[in-house]
Write a protein that holds these residues in place. Structure first.
Motif, PDB file in Angstrom:
ATOM      1  N   ALA A  21       0.831  -1.209   0.000  1.00 51.77           N
ATOM      2  CA  ALA A  21       0.000   0.000   0.000  1.00 51.77           C
ATOM      3  C   ALA A  21       0.863   1.256   0.000  1.00 51.77           C
ATOM      4  CB  ALA A  21      -0.924  -0.011   1.221  1.00 51.77           C
ATOM      5  N   ALA A  22       1.911   1.264   0.816  1.00 54.89           N
ATOM      6  CA  ALA A  22       2.795   2.429   0.875  1.00 54.89           C
ATOM      7  C   ALA A  22       3.469   2.670  -0.460  1.00 54.89           C
ATOM      8  CB  ALA A  22       3.840   2.222   1.968  1.00 54.89           C
ATOM      9  N   GLU A  28       1.986   7.109  -6.488  1.00 55.14           N
ATOM     10  CA  GLU A  28       0.882   7.897  -7.032  1.00 55.14           C
ATOM     11  C   GLU A  28       0.937   9.366  -6.608  1.00 55.14           C
ATOM     12  OE1 GLU A  28      -2.589   5.909  -5.644  1.00 55.14           O
ATOM     13  OE2 GLU A  28      -2.451   4.267  -7.099  1.00 55.14           O
ATOM     14  N   ARG A  29       1.300   9.611  -5.334  1.00 51.62           N
ATOM     15  CA  ARG A  29       1.133  10.955  -4.790  1.00 51.62           C
ATOM     16  C   ARG A  29       2.402  11.574  -4.228  1.00 51.62           C
ATOM     17  NH1 ARG A  29      -3.022  10.230  -0.451  1.00 51.62           N
ATOM     18  NH2 ARG A  29      -2.653  12.456  -0.204  1.00 51.62           N
ATOM     19  N   VAL A  34       1.830  11.689   1.732  1.00 46.56           N
ATOM     20  CA  VAL A  34       1.049  10.537   2.197  1.00 46.56           C
ATOM     21  C   VAL A  34       1.288  10.327   3.689  1.00 46.56           C
ATOM     22  CG1 VAL A  34       0.696   8.038   1.989  1.00 46.56           C
ATOM     23  CG2 VAL A  34       1.113   9.420  -0.064  1.00 46.56           C
ATOM     24  N   SER A  35       0.207  10.228   4.448  1.00 47.01           N
ATOM     25  CA  SER A  35       0.321  10.035   5.896  1.00 47.01           C
ATOM     26  C   SER A  35       0.335   8.554   6.255  1.00 47.01           C
ATOM     27  CB  SER A  35      -0.851  10.708   6.614  1.00 47.01           C
ATOM     28  OG  SER A  35      -2.059  10.018   6.333  1.00 47.01           O
ATOM     29  N   MET A  36       0.816   8.262   7.440  1.00 42.57           N
ATOM     30  CA  MET A  36       0.781   6.892   7.937  1.00 42.57           C
ATOM     31  C   MET A  36      -0.671   6.401   8.041  1.00 42.57           C
ATOM     32  SD  MET A  36       3.818   5.534   8.499  1.00 42.57           S
ATOM     33  CE  MET A  36       3.829   4.411   9.911  1.00 42.57           C
TER      34      MET A  36
END
Length: 202
Positions: A21-22, A28-29, A34-36
């Protein structure tokens, strides 16, 4: 016993889901935005599970880098042990390869740096990757000195960190993003300074 085996399997599955997922969200971003929390939600795991595996984004990024670091180490080991180039030629190649590593992994390295306690630079130099970089450069400097490529009075312990300093990730990102300098120009200047400064004089 069966319960413990299942628990270990679940932990490994969760780790893979989190890393997958990370990696997807970062691609992508971007790592910085991106936050935890977003990573855990996208992976389908609770925040408690996420933070048991990775205490912060820096640890998560370090895990994502593991395979790339192993690849770099294996490539360097094969090239250095091949014995077809002089020590200074190998040092030049190694610094170029480290620059490529910085360019490919800058956002992950920056996140690891930002997660260090108090932001202290010394913390970054206590990690295993920097330890390996340092041992490799020191070994090449000693080999170059022994083979007469450099002066005989090298202070290898001091010079090792000085040789690596121009490729510190903070400086690399500043020169790339703030000054807009192309990678090859940065590397050429570093190699010109380092290799000419080390070579033995007639």
């Amino acid at each position: 016993m069966a319960y413990k085996t299942s628990e270990r399997s679940d932990a490994a599955t969760n780790r893979r889901r989190i890393l997958s997922a990370a990696r997807r969200l970062f691609d992508e971003r971007g790592v910085g935005v991106v936050s935890m929390h977003e990573v855990g939600r996208s992976a389908g795991v609770g925040q408690g599970t996420l933070y048991r595996r990775f205490r912060n984004k820096g640890e998560l990024c370090a895990a994502l880098l593991e395979g790339r670091v192993e690849e770099f180490e294996g490539e360097a080991r094969g090239r250095i042990e091949g014995g077809e180039e002089s020590a200074l030629e190998l040092l030049g190649w190694f610094l170029e390869r480290l620059a490529d590593f910085n360019e490919e992994n800058g956002p992950l390295l920056e996140a690891i740096r930002d997660s260090r306690v108090g932001g202290r630079e010394v913390e970054m130099r206590r990690n295993p990757f920097y330890g390996w970089l340092r041992r490799t450069v020191a070994g090449l400097l000693r080999k170059a000195e022994a083979e007469g490529e450099t002066r005989r009075d090298l202070d290898v312990e001091v010079l090792t960190d000085i040789v690596l300093a121009p490729l510190d990730i903070d400086l690399w990102i500043y020169q790339r993003e703030e000054q807009g300098l192309p990678p090859r120009r940065i590397v050429a200047a570093i190699l010109d300074l380092v290799l000419k400064g080390l070579k033995a004089t007639d």
